[in-house]
Enzyme design. Structure first.
Site, PDB file in Angstrom:
ATOM      1  N   GLY A  46     -29.194 -37.549  61.343  1.00 48.25           N
ATOM      2  CA  GLY A  46     -28.864 -36.239  61.884  1.00 48.25           C
ATOM      3  C   GLY A  46     -28.258 -36.400  63.270  1.00 48.25           C
ATOM      4  N   LEU A 100     -31.110 -40.960  67.862  1.00 52.66           N
ATOM      5  CA  LEU A 100     -30.027 -41.845  68.298  1.00 52.66           C
ATOM      6  C   LEU A 100     -29.848 -41.799  69.812  1.00 52.66           C
ATOM      7  CD1 LEU A 100     -27.396 -41.200  65.476  1.00 52.66           C
ATOM      8  CD2 LEU A 100     -28.941 -43.159  65.738  1.00 52.66           C
ATOM      9  N   HIS A 141     -35.849 -30.864  64.772  1.00 54.02           N
ATOM     10  CA  HIS A 141     -35.501 -31.897  65.756  1.00 54.02           C
ATOM     11  C   HIS A 141     -34.074 -31.645  66.291  1.00 54.02           C
ATOM     12  CE1 HIS A 141     -35.214 -36.327  66.997  1.00 54.02           C
ATOM     13  NE2 HIS A 141     -33.976 -35.896  67.098  1.00 54.02           N
ATOM     14  N   HIS A 145     -32.212 -30.224  70.103  1.00 51.63           N
ATOM     15  CA  HIS A 145     -31.073 -30.761  70.870  1.00 51.63           C
ATOM     16  C   HIS A 145     -30.169 -29.627  71.363  1.00 51.63           C
ATOM     17  CE1 HIS A 145     -31.420 -35.085  70.564  1.00 51.63           C
ATOM     18  NE2 HIS A 145     -31.539 -35.070  69.249  1.00 51.63           N
TER      19      HIS A 145
HETATM   20 NI    NI Z   1     -32.215 -36.635  67.967  1.00 52.21          NI
END
Ligand code: NI
Length: 175
Positions: A46, A100, A141, A145
């Protein structure tokens, strides 16, 4: 399509609140393609646009890719524009998350097990569905962001500082 650098903590741009997309244009679809390329290249499942430095409310995801038993190279990308979450379940599910933007750091986060999701798809069509299982975890999640929140922000201050220190050290060694 292009592979972009993925921002890592403690980059201040990750704290930015992303702006809604006015319309799903070819330009936005090109952004989605760059996001997908960058996500696959980094072996992620993702990615939010802000992670490649574009503070727009766009998420790409592929929960099939690389899954055990999946055919080699099988891809099933999904696109979420201006997503909105509602009706989070009282029941929660713990899941060991990674990101990431926080490479090599994994920790268990407890989130609502199911959540209702409204969004525009790649064609700009409004959709609504109930997210559950890993999809529910992942969309929450990524939604974080868009609001300037990284998963380690849900951890204790000590764990968060350790995670950031680990990422900074890895970057120094790689430089
Ligand atoms: Ni993330």
């Amino acid at each position: 399509m292009a592979i972009k650098d993925i921002l890592t903590v403690p980059d201040a741009r990750l704290k930015e609140v992303s702006q809604p997309v006015a319309a799903v244009t070819d330009e936005i679809r090109a952004l989605m393609d760059d996001m997908l390329d960058s996500m696959y290249a980094a072996q992620g499942i993702g990615l939010a646009a802000v992670q490649i430095g574009v503070p727009l409310r766009v998420i790409v995801m592929d929960l099939e890719w690389g899954k055990e038993g999946a055919a080699e190279g099988h891809r099933a990308p999904r696109f979420f524009v201006n997503p909105e979450l509602s009706d989070p379940s009282h029941e929660t599910t713990p899941y060991e998350e990674g990101c990431l933007s926080v490479p090599q750091v994994y920790d268990v986060i407890e989130r609502p097990s199911t959540v209702r999701l409204r969004y525009l798809d790649r064609d700009g069509v409004a959709r609504e569905e109930l997210a559950e299982g890993m999809f529910a975890t992942c969309i929450q999640h990524e939604m974080d962001h868009l609001n300037g929140v990284v998963f380690i922000d849900h951890l204790s201050r000590l764990k968060r500082e350790r995670a950031v220190a680990k990422v900074k050290k890895a970057r120094r060694l790689a430089a």
